[in-house]
Each structure stands twice: as structure tokens, then as C-alpha cells.
Write an enzyme that holds these catalytic residues in place. Structure first.
Site, PDB file in Angstrom:
ATOM      1  CG  ASN A 195      -9.958   4.941  25.512  1.00  0.00           C
ATOM      2  OD1 ASN A 195     -10.598   5.054  24.462  1.00  0.00           O
ATOM      3  ND2 ASN A 195     -10.176   3.963  26.389  1.00  0.00           N
ATOM      4  CG  HIS A 210      -8.092  -7.347  32.695  1.00  0.00           C
ATOM      5  ND1 HIS A 210      -8.686  -6.139  32.440  1.00  0.00           N
ATOM      6  CD2 HIS A 210      -6.801  -7.081  32.992  1.00  0.00           C
ATOM      7  CE1 HIS A 210      -7.773  -5.181  32.569  1.00  0.00           C
ATOM      8  NE2 HIS A 210      -6.628  -5.726  32.900  1.00  0.00           N
ATOM      9  NE  ARG A 234      -8.515  -5.543  36.143  1.00  0.00           N
ATOM     10  CZ  ARG A 234      -8.953  -4.443  35.513  1.00  0.00           C
ATOM     11  NH1 ARG A 234      -8.233  -3.328  35.558  1.00  0.00           N
ATOM     12  NH2 ARG A 234     -10.059  -4.449  34.829  1.00  0.00           N
ATOM     13  CE1 TYR A 265     -11.816  -0.073  34.156  1.00  0.00           C
ATOM     14  CE2 TYR A 265     -11.323  -1.230  36.213  1.00  0.00           C
ATOM     15  CZ  TYR A 265     -10.971  -0.854  34.927  1.00  0.00           C
ATOM     16  OH  TYR A 265      -9.778  -1.281  34.402  1.00  0.00           O
ATOM     17  CG  ASP A 280      -8.175  -0.692  38.296  1.00  0.00           C
ATOM     18  OD1 ASP A 280      -8.123   0.256  39.106  1.00  0.00           O
ATOM     19  OD2 ASP A 280      -8.000  -0.549  37.063  1.00  0.00           O
ATOM     20  CG  HIS A 328     -11.096   2.602  37.045  1.00  0.00           C
ATOM     21  ND1 HIS A 328     -11.689   3.671  36.434  1.00  0.00           N
ATOM     22  CD2 HIS A 328     -10.246   2.081  36.134  1.00  0.00           C
ATOM     23  CE1 HIS A 328     -11.222   3.787  35.201  1.00  0.00           C
ATOM     24  NE2 HIS A 328     -10.332   2.840  34.995  1.00  0.00           N
ATOM     25  CD  GLU A 347      -4.820  -0.697  38.273  1.00  0.00           C
ATOM     26  OE1 GLU A 347      -4.711  -1.943  38.217  1.00  0.00           O
ATOM     27  OE2 GLU A 347      -5.119   0.006  37.296  1.00  0.00           O
ATOM     28  CD  GLU A 403      -5.301   2.962  34.766  1.00  0.00           C
ATOM     29  OE1 GLU A 403      -4.938   1.802  34.986  1.00  0.00           O
ATOM     30  OE2 GLU A 403      -6.446   3.266  34.401  1.00  0.00           O
ATOM     31  NE  ARG A 463      -2.117   0.308  36.883  1.00  0.00           N
ATOM     32  CZ  ARG A 463      -2.166  -0.547  35.866  1.00  0.00           C
ATOM     33  NH1 ARG A 463      -1.287  -1.524  35.789  1.00  0.00           N
ATOM     34  NH2 ARG A 463      -3.104  -0.423  34.937  1.00  0.00           N
ATOM     35  CG  HIS A 477      -2.507   1.541  31.647  1.00  0.00           C
ATOM     36  ND1 HIS A 477      -2.947   2.703  31.041  1.00  0.00           N
ATOM     37  CD2 HIS A 477      -3.589   0.755  31.785  1.00  0.00           C
ATOM     38  CE1 HIS A 477      -4.245   2.614  30.827  1.00  0.00           C
ATOM     39  NE2 HIS A 477      -4.664   1.453  31.264  1.00  0.00           N
ATOM     40  CG  ASP A 535      -7.084   2.381  26.599  1.00  0.00           C
ATOM     41  OD1 ASP A 535      -7.428   1.398  27.269  1.00  0.00           O
ATOM     42  OD2 ASP A 535      -6.581   3.396  27.093  1.00  0.00           O
ATOM     43  CD  GLU A 546      -3.936  -3.385  32.637  1.00  0.00           C
ATOM     44  OE1 GLU A 546      -3.368  -2.282  32.729  1.00  0.00           O
ATOM     45  OE2 GLU A 546      -5.172  -3.515  32.725  1.00  0.00           O
ATOM     46  CD1 TRP A 569     -16.853   5.167  34.902  1.00  0.00           C
ATOM     47  CD2 TRP A 569     -14.876   5.136  33.877  1.00  0.00           C
ATOM     48  NE1 TRP A 569     -16.772   3.986  34.233  1.00  0.00           N
ATOM     49  CE2 TRP A 569     -15.566   3.933  33.598  1.00  0.00           C
ATOM     50  CE3 TRP A 569     -13.591   5.329  33.358  1.00  0.00           C
ATOM     51  CZ2 TRP A 569     -15.027   2.928  32.791  1.00  0.00           C
ATOM     52  CZ3 TRP A 569     -13.044   4.342  32.557  1.00  0.00           C
ATOM     53  CH2 TRP A 569     -13.763   3.157  32.273  1.00  0.00           C
TER      54      TRP A 569
HETATM   55  O1  KDG Z   1      -8.745   4.170  28.823  1.00  0.00           O
HETATM   56  C1  KDG Z   1      -8.965   3.815  30.141  1.00  0.00           C
HETATM   57  C2  KDG Z   1      -8.513   2.391  30.396  1.00  0.00           C
HETATM   58  O2  KDG Z   1      -7.224   2.187  29.925  1.00  0.00           O
HETATM   59  C3  KDG Z   1      -8.555   2.077  31.862  1.00  0.00           C
HETATM   60  O3  KDG Z   1      -9.875   2.242  32.322  1.00  0.00           O
HETATM   61  C4  KDG Z   1      -8.106   0.648  32.087  1.00  0.00           C
HETATM   62  O4  KDG Z   1      -7.896   1.022  34.443  1.00  0.00           O
HETATM   63  C5  KDG Z   1      -7.590   0.395  33.454  1.00  0.00           C
HETATM   64  C6  KDG Z   1      -6.639  -0.707  33.614  1.00  0.00           C
HETATM   65  O5  KDG Z   1      -6.146  -0.875  34.723  1.00  0.00           O
HETATM   66  O6  KDG Z   1      -6.386  -1.413  32.640  1.00  0.00           O
HETATM   67 MG    MG Z   2      -6.508   0.682  36.053  1.00  0.00          MG
END
Ligand code: KDG
Ligand code: MG
Length: 403
Positions: free
Chosen positions: A38, A123, A148, A160, A211, A213, A237, A263, A284, A313, A317, A340, A403
Site C-alpha cells: 500500500n 470492522h 473489531r 485510524y 487496533d 495502530h 493489536e 502486519e 499477524r 492481516h 489493500d 481479518e 501512523w
Molecule cells: O495499508 C495499511 C493497512 O493495511 C492497515 O492500516 C490496516 O491496520 C490495519 C488492519 O489491522 O487492518
Molecule cells: Mg492493524
């Protein structure tokens, strides 16, 4: 012995960018592999076309392990997301070919089914707790056993995991990275109330996930894990950026909330300490970003020795080619945990016709030979590449955050 006669990279953007490798053989059989990274798609496309494809032509398509080692050790410059996504694409396509020639769905070559289906999580998100739980209730009504939860944070404009659309989330949202504002304090205050309300509304029979993130420090993550314990989350996560694997020792000392990570990992070396020291509960890594079916099996076997289960994951994407491969893997391994599942758009499903299906909270890869997924090149050609980046986050004082 089937020989590789051609390998081509197909880039298409049916709503978002996907990179697919298609390998052809002397037997007239072809295989596909996902190579999507991505926001850096063309780097992998070039790595494959300019550097990997010339090394493949004329090789025995059945020699999957040897080709994996040839591409990994033979590059000298090992690991990293670009290299490992390219190796993953080759590996996945070769497993597709081998299973097609064997006349079996891939999971049969991986040892057969260890379970009847693959439990997935969907999600649910929303600007407010109320909205998030409305959406979560829809998932529960549709049979999901795991959901989630991500909610807007009071005082922050965007965070996020919270989408503009109710059920489709696509984080790569600008032709240059968009910027969002981050406050750890505001975020930390918002998560426990979400989980408290979720248990009131959804009950205790559904698994709830969250998550982070990569936004916290280890001690902040320990605090959050502790705050969530009364609501028994399935996992927390990516609590911290995980380059420093020892960070997880601190989180572990402070909470019994199960931890998931990986991930963004590309190889077993990224999670060796995490697994060996039993610092996590779920790994993941998935097919496309961690070296394909061959390498993921190695990670899963190592994890199994240390009571760590998988939680691949599966964001949008990762193309349907990756999803299909992940489902064959998930179905076969002993230490599967959860998968997921973010549904793709209709246009994406048309470009990638596939045999996997959802029923009663589970996905199944189907009984078609190979991966059970293909790329419709005529459809793919309708959607040219469109530059798109993931956002970045800045703290309230303007400095960069993860991020
Ligand atoms: O490309 C980044 C995404 O795949 C990510 O931000 C998604 O954290 C993610 C998730 O748990 O699906
Ligand atoms: Mg994630």
C-alpha cells in the site's frame, strides 16, 4: 517438469491499487500471486519486472522452496517489505500452479483441513460510540463471531480505523499523504468507555478486538491493556511500534489482555524474540508481506511451539489473491487463531473472481483446484494505476507521530 515460460506484473486500481504477478508454464497452467504494498505499489512492480522475472524464466515451477531460497539468499540484500512482497508473489503463484497440476485445492497440499472454516473478524467503526455499536450490531446480526471496534476520539478530527463509509474502509486517501492530528491522552480516555458500552449492548458471546495502530509507548499500552481487561477483549493489536521487540516485555508485565502484532513484519526475524519469549499471543504476518505461503508456514510452525496463534492481516489493500492464499493456510495449520476480513468493493471482486465464501462468521477457500482465485485481465485493464498514499499523524505540537 513444468517450466516457467513467462511472468508478468499486472497493476490495476478498481477503487484502490493492486499489484498481481501472473506466472505461466510449459504445461499451459498459470498461477497468480499478490504483490501489493500500500502506497509503494510501483516499487514492488519494478522489483519484480526488472529484477526477479528475468531470474525465473526456464526454472522448474515445482521447485518452490529452492526458488524461494534463490530469491532470498540470491539477492544478498535480504528482507524488507519490497523484497518480501515480490518473493511472496512468486511463491504464491508457484503454489497455485503446483496445486492446479496436482488437481487439488491448495489446502490439501498443505496437509488438509484442520477445521471446518476460518473464523473471521469484521470492522465496526463510527464517529461516536453509539454509531460504532450500531454498526457492530449489524455485524453480529450477520453472523460474525468476532468484531473489531474503532471509534472516533472526542477532540480529534479523524483517527485510524474510522471511515467515511459505514462498511468500507480505505485508508490510502490522498495523492500525497493527508495529515491527521494525534493526542495519546484523548485517545486513551476513549477506548475503555467504548468497550464497556459494547459489552452492555452486544453481550459476552461475541469476540471484540481493537487496533491501536502503533500509537503508544509500552507503558501506555500496559495501562490500556489493564483498562480493557474487565471487558475481555480477544486482542489488543499493534500497541506499540514493534521494531524494538523487547518493548513487549513491559506491556506483558502489566496486563493479561492478549496481544497481537505483525502486519508490517516481513520475515520470521521480525518476530523471533516476540515468539520465543512468548511476549505475544497472535502473530499477524500474512502471505503477501511476509514471503508467501512458504515463509508463513515457517513462522506459524515456530509460533506453535510457543503458544502463539495466527491472526493474518486482511485489510482491503491485500488483494483477493492474498485472501485466498491466506484462507488455504488458515484452514490447514494447527495454531490458527483468527483471520481479518474487510470486504472488497464489487469492482475488485469482478477483477479477481474467487471461490472463497462467507458463511456463519467463517470464510472457506472453496474446493476449486489451486488457490481458487484468478485475475480477469480485461476487467483489470479498465482501472489504471492511481497514486495513493496512507495518511501521516502529527501530535498537537506539530511533531510527527507513528501512523
Ligand atoms: O495499508 C495499511 C493497512 O493495511 C492497515 O492500516 C490496516 O491496520 C490495519 C488492519 O489491522 O487492518
Ligand atoms: Mg492493524
Amino acid at each position: 517438469m513444468p517450466k516457467i515460460t513467462a511472468a508478468r506484473v499486472i497493476v490495476t486500481s478498481p477503487g484502490r491499487n493492486f499489484v498481481t504477478l501472473k506466472i505461466e508454464t510449459t504445461d499451459g497452467v498459470h498461477g497468480v500471486g499478490d504483490a501489493t504494498l500500500n502506497g509503494r505499489e510501483l516499487a514492488v512492480a519494478s522489483y519484480l519486472t526488472d529484477h526477479v522475472v528475468p531470474m525465473l524464466i526456464g526454472r522448474d515451477a515445482h521447485a518452490i522452496e529452492d526458488i524461494w531460497q534463490y530469491l532470498y539468499k540470491g539477492a544478498y540484500w535480504r528482507r524488507g517489505p519490497v523484497t518480501m512482497a515480490a518473493i511472496a508473489a512468486v511463491d504464491t503463484a508457484l503454489w497455485d500452479i503446483k496445486a492446479k497440476i496436482a488437481g487439488l485445492p491448495l489446502y490439501q497440499l498443505l496437509g488438509g483441513a484442520s477445521r471446518t472454516g476460518v473464523m473471521v473478524y469484521g470492522h465496526a467503526n463510527g464517529a461516536t460510540i453509539e454509531e460504532t455499536l450500531e454498526n457492530a450490531a449489524v455485524y453480529a446480526e450477520n453472523g460474525y463471531k468476532a468484531i473489531r471496534l474503532q471509534s472516533g476520539v472526542p477532540g480529534l478530527k479523524s483517527v485510524y480505523g474510522v471511515s467515511k463509509d459505514r462498511f468500507v474502509y480505505e485508508p490510502a486517501d490522498g495523492d500525497l499523504p493527508t495529515e491527521s492530528l494525534w493526542s495519546t491522552e484523548k485517545y486513551l480516555r476513549s477506548v475503555a468507555p467504548l468497550f464497556e458500552a459494547a459489552r452492555d449492548r452486544l453481550g459476552w458471546d461475541v469476540h471484540l478486538l481493537h487496533d491501536v495502530h502503533h500509537r503508544l509507548t509500552p507503558i501506555e499500552a500496559g495501562r490500556l491493556g489493564k483498562d480493557l481487561e474487565p471487558y475481555r477483549p480477544f486482542w489488543m493489536e499493534d500497541a506499540v511500534p514493534a521494531e524494538n521487540q523487547a518493548s513487549f516485555r513491559i506491556i506483558r508485565q502489566h496486563t493479561t489482555t492478549p496481544l497481537a502484532v505483525g502486519e508490517v513484519f516481513n520475515s520470521i526475524w521480525d518476530c523471533k524474540q516476540l515468539i520465543e519469549e512468548q511476549l505475544i499471543d497472535y502473530i499477524r504476518t500474512t502471505i503477501v508481506h511476509a514471503g508467501g505461503v512458504t515463509h508463513l508456514r515457517k513462522i506459524a510452525s515456530f509460533a506453535d511451539l510457543h503458544h502463539v496463534r495466527t491472526g493474518c492481516h486482511g485489510a482491503t489493500d491485500l488483494s483477493p489473491v492474498c485472501m485466498a492464499a491466506a484462507l488455504h493456510f488458515d484452514l490447514s495449520i494447527p495454531n490458527f487463531g483468527i483471520q481479518e476480513y474487510m470486504r472488497h468493493t464489487e469492482a475488485t471482486d469482478e477483477v479477481f473472481p474467487h471461490a472463497y465464501s462467507f458463511h456463519d462468521g467463517m470464510l472457506h477457500p472453496g474446493e476449486v483446484v489451486g488457490l481458487g482465485v484468478d485475475i480477469d485481465e480485461a476487467e483489470a485493464a479498465k482501472y489504471p494505476y492511481k497514486r495513493a498514499y496512507l495518511p501521516i499523524a502529527r501530535r498537537e505540537d506539530g511533531s510527527m507521530h507513528d501512523w
